[in-house]
Design a protein around this motif. Structure first.
Motif: not given
Length: 333
Positions: A31-41, A237-247
């Motif tokens: 999770g820490i690594w992914l916070s520095f990345c742009k991803f969908t999966t 955090i939930y709405t940002t992760f699941y509700g905003r595409n590309g975020w």
């Protein structure tokens, strides 16, 4: 006994450690690594540096939810502990039906957060309808609605811990204070409160964590309305992760910041540093909150081991033993 415990300890520790590593440490590091990345999966993660963190602090909804959650946590920590202590003092007095009242006060804690949210939404919106208002009319209405809900749910649980602490106070101390001429206020201030510091620490720790991680009650009661003004940090955090595409990466960055904030807040709440074991007690007691009979069985089994390993009767261990026994008495009067 101690040699046997030391000899077979790896057999019992290693499976738990392996499960903890796979289920918590590894996902946390990913999770820490992914916070520095742009991803969908996870498989298509692309490193982008601190761009996600820059977007976090440029997001006005996150900053608002951070302060909103902090204020909510401060208010609930004070009110829940005050009312829980007051109820515990009343129910440790010799009154008829005190076990029945303990059961009644504890029962709301057994109801799930989503169910509580919808129940209180109906109740509070019905009352506010008299003045042509709803919980989503403004962030203030939603704030105090959440406070009322948390008070109703958590006061009974914290009450149990305070009752365990009060019953652990030696009667000799109270009798000596009365003989010396102490009135009720002096007895409370100079005898009861100092002896309750381990209980106060546990309850402070639990109410802090419950306040910061609140999600399901927030979702059911206000859903962040109006316009995300009553949105708590976990829900943001939930709405940002699941509700905003590309975020997705921004949502993960928010989660990391949330973790850091929670650790700093909870770490600064140690009001009784002479007893660091009380934090572990809080973790164990909080585990009892989930109606998990297997966990309760494990706790009861390890208590004799803890007691035997201590060369003297450690007051913190005695406190935990009495807390577990008291919980059983309240749930099975």
């Amino acid at each position: 006994m101690e040699k046997a415990i030391k000899r077979y300890m790896p057999i019992f520790v290693l499976p738990t450690l392996a499960a903890f590593t796979v289920g918590f440490i590894a996902p946390f590091l990913v999770g820490i690594w992914l916070s520095f990345c742009k991803f969908t999966t996870i498989t298509d993660a692309k490193f982008v540096g601190f761009i996600n963190y820059a977007k976090v602090f440029g997001d006005a909804t996150f900053v608002h939810s951070l302060w909103y959650t902090t204020l909510f946590t401060i208010v609930t920590v004070i009110l829940i502990n005050f009312f829980a202590f007051a109820v515990a003092m009343a129910l440790t007095a010799k009154i008829k039906g005190n076990y029945l009242f303990r059961t009644i006060f504890f029962m709301p804690n057994l109801i799930g957060g989503i169910v509580l949210g919808y129940i209180w939404s109906l109740l509070l919106n019905g009352i506010l309808a008299i003045w042509m208002r709803t919980l989503t009319y403004s962030a203030t209405y939603g704030f105090w609605g959440l406070v009322i809900l948390m008070l109703w749910q958590q006061v009974g649980y914290m009450m149990i811990i305070y009752i365990a602490g009060i019953q652990n106070i030696p009667s000799d101390l109270l009798e000596a204070a009365r003989i010396d001429g102490a009135n009720k206020w002096q007895e409370l201030r100079y005898v009861i409160l100092p002896m309750l510091m381990p209980s106060i620490t546990v309850c402070t720790f639990l109410t802090l964590t419950n306040g910061f991680k609140l999600f399901d009650q927030n979702l059911a009661l206000t859903n962040g309305e109006p316009s995300q003004k009553s949105e708590m940090l976990a829900m943001n955090i939930y709405t940002t992760f699941y509700g905003r595409n590309g975020w997705e990466g921004v949502g993960q960055a928010k989660a990391v910041i949330f973790f850091i904030v929670a650790v700093l807040r909870i770490g600064s709440s140690d009001v009784h540093p002479a007893n660091p074991e009380v934090i572990r007690i809080g973790m164990l007691l909080h585990g009892l909150h989930a109606a998990d009979n297997n966990f309760l069985t494990v706790v009861i089994q390890i208590l004799p081991v803890l007691y035997l390993r201590s060369r003297k009767s450690h007051p913190v261990i005695i406190f935990l033993v009495r807390a577990v026994k008291l919980r059983n008495v309240i749930l099975n009067p």
